[in-house]
Scaffold this motif. Structure first.
Motif, PDB file in Angstrom:
ATOM      1  N   ASN A 181       0.832  -1.214   0.000  1.00  0.00           N
ATOM      2  CA  ASN A 181       0.000   0.000   0.000  1.00  0.00           C
ATOM      3  C   ASN A 181       0.859   1.254   0.000  1.00  0.00           C
ATOM      4  O   ASN A 181       0.509   2.251  -0.643  1.00  0.00           O
ATOM      5  CB  ASN A 181      -0.946  -0.002   1.206  1.00  0.00           C
ATOM      6  N   ALA A 324      -4.346  -7.547   2.391  1.00  0.00           N
ATOM      7  CA  ALA A 324      -5.186  -7.849   1.226  1.00  0.00           C
ATOM      8  C   ALA A 324      -5.334  -9.340   0.921  1.00  0.00           C
ATOM      9  O   ALA A 324      -6.334  -9.756   0.352  1.00  0.00           O
ATOM     10  CB  ALA A 324      -4.638  -7.117   0.012  1.00  0.00           C
ATOM     11  N   ASP A 362       0.462  -9.268   1.336  1.00  0.00           N
ATOM     12  CA  ASP A 362      -0.141  -8.028   0.859  1.00  0.00           C
ATOM     13  C   ASP A 362       0.007  -7.856  -0.654  1.00  0.00           C
ATOM     14  O   ASP A 362      -0.263  -6.789  -1.193  1.00  0.00           O
ATOM     15  CB  ASP A 362       0.362  -6.807   1.634  1.00  0.00           C
ATOM     16  N   SER A 365      -2.802  -6.218  -2.500  1.00  0.00           N
ATOM     17  CA  SER A 365      -2.975  -4.768  -2.651  1.00  0.00           C
ATOM     18  C   SER A 365      -2.670  -4.350  -4.084  1.00  0.00           C
ATOM     19  O   SER A 365      -3.357  -3.511  -4.663  1.00  0.00           O
ATOM     20  CB  SER A 365      -2.056  -4.016  -1.680  1.00  0.00           C
TER      21      SER A 365
END
Ligand SMILES: [Zn+2]
Length: 420
Positions: A181, A324, A362, A365
């Protein structure tokens, strides 16, 4: 049990995986005529010894999330040495982004590697052990990063033949699940938006194997807060809410490391905080299926209010995909798997069935912005007693997997970019 010491593999990797001689690895020009697959293999053969050395350097100098300064510098230096010129540093922390532009314009295809290591005081079974006390690469991110460097070498050598570009995303802070992110917020995909992003994670399959599945592959983690206020029986209301949340979970904590059906819900609740006139419940939920996520979210944001006694009001906030997870694009995954099988063998890619709730990522993301496909990369070697179980204290990765991962990802990227 005692863990085997790793005998030096430098020089053996090339012979084992590529059937090549390990001599002369100081970046002599690779033979770049002939079909593109052969040319990619020639570059990998040229770089094999150096890649093992590079990986071992990262392994000796692991850095936790947010502290990847040395690793990022090593990556940038190596990319520059390979001839890349478009290299951005400090993207969302210590992130490094590089791009190889083909001779003719076309789509941009991204490969993402994470760079950070894990806190661990357990002894490292390998000879090239960490010199940073309490930090080790026991999640294989040194392998992922080395594969990124291997791909940079391949595509830098192939750039005159490429129609389109290859982007290399070296991500910090995956273990903290903030790096993807942060890189997106820093505009990693702004100037060049990839048509697709691909990535790998080491897994305890045998080296030489990969695994994937279309759709959800790793659970995402959500978090929520429930506030209860009012003059009614706050204690009874809090207990009812806790009970309802607990019952929504389908995976007891002791089964979080086992394979679960895709619609699992793994609930983790903190002890409620009670102050004068207010109680607060916080928790995290790991889910993979969107229907499961919707069910828990509805319970938190509206369902609990109907369960509590009169005189108590409930409000819930829910952050979906705080981490995510991984949800693979079906079309991309099917096509990528076919490309890997065509070049590395039909038996190379196994179907992932079920999801282990304890593991997350993640990478999703990035998949939230551009379509992507993710693969598990086998790094175990049962004949030597090496098991690449992420975060296990005895984690050891077979370095033969570097070439396997590089060849697999090169196949996937080449399948997306036409060459002349
Ligand atoms: Zn990891």
């Amino acid at each position: 049990m005692p863990f085997p010491r790793i005998v030096p593999l430098v020089g053996c990797l090339a012979a084992f995986v590529l059937g090549c001689s390990a001599a002369g690895s100081q970046a002599p020009p690779a033979r770049v005529d002939g079909p593109v697959d052969d040319r990619a293999r020639a570059v990998l053969e040229r770089d094999a010894t150096r890649l093992v050395e590079f990986r071992r350097d990262l392994h000796r100098h692991p850095e936790t999330s947010g502290n990847e300064a040395r690793t990022a510098r090593a990556v940038s230096d190596e990319l520059r040495r390979l001839g890349l010129t478009e290299i951005r540093s400090n993207v969302g922390g210590f992130g490094v982004v590089a791009i190889v532009r083909g001779r003719r314009p076309g789509p941009t295809i991204a490969y993402r590697a994470d760079m950070d290591a894990v806190a661990s005081t357990a002894p490292d079974p390998v000879d090239f052990r960490s010199v940073n006390a309490g930090v080790r690469h026991i999640c294989g991110h040194d392998i992922h990063t080395t594969i990124g460097v291997a791909l940079a070498g391949i595509f830098q050598s192939l750039r005159d033949s490429l129609v389109g570009n290859v982007m290399f995303v070296f991500q910090p802070a995956e273990e903290r699940a903030t790096g993807a992110n942060a890189m997106l917020a820093a505009g990693v995909f702004t100037a060049d938006r990839p048509a697709a992003v691909y990535g790998l994670h080491t897994a305890p399959y045998e080296a030489g194997l990969l695994g994937t599945t279309p759709g959800p592959m790793m659970g995402g983690r959500d978090r929520f807060t429930v506030s209860l206020t009012g003059s009614g029986d706050l204690s009874a209301a809090t207990n009812l809410a806790l009970q309802a949340l607990q019952q929504a979970g389908t995976v007891p904590p002791d089964l979080a490391f086992t394979n679960q059906p895709i619609d699992f819900i793994a609930m983790s609740l903190a002890p409620p905080q009670v102050a004068a006139g207010q109680a607060t419940i916080t928790g995290t939920v790991t889910v993979a299926a969107s229907a499961s996520r919707a069910r828990v979210q509805a319970l938190v944001t509206t369902g609990l209010a109907a369960l509590v006694p009169a005189g108590v009001s409930v409000s819930g906030t829910y952050q979906a995909k705080w981490i995510a997870g991984v949800t693979n694009d079906t079309g991309l995954t099917t096509r990528a798997t076919a490309a890997i099988r065509a070049r590395l063998g039909a038996e190379t890619v196994r179907a992932v069935t079920g999801i282990v709730p304890a593991f997350s990522e993640d990478f999703g993301s990035f998949q939230g912005v551009v379509p992507g496909a993710f693969y598990f990369l086998g790094v175990s070697n049962s004949s030597r007693g090496w098991v690449g179980m992420p975060h296990a204290p005895e984690y050891v990765a077979d370095e033969a997997a570097i070439a396997v991962g590089a060849r697999a990802m090169a196949a996937v990227i080449l399948d997306r970019l036409s060459t002349r």
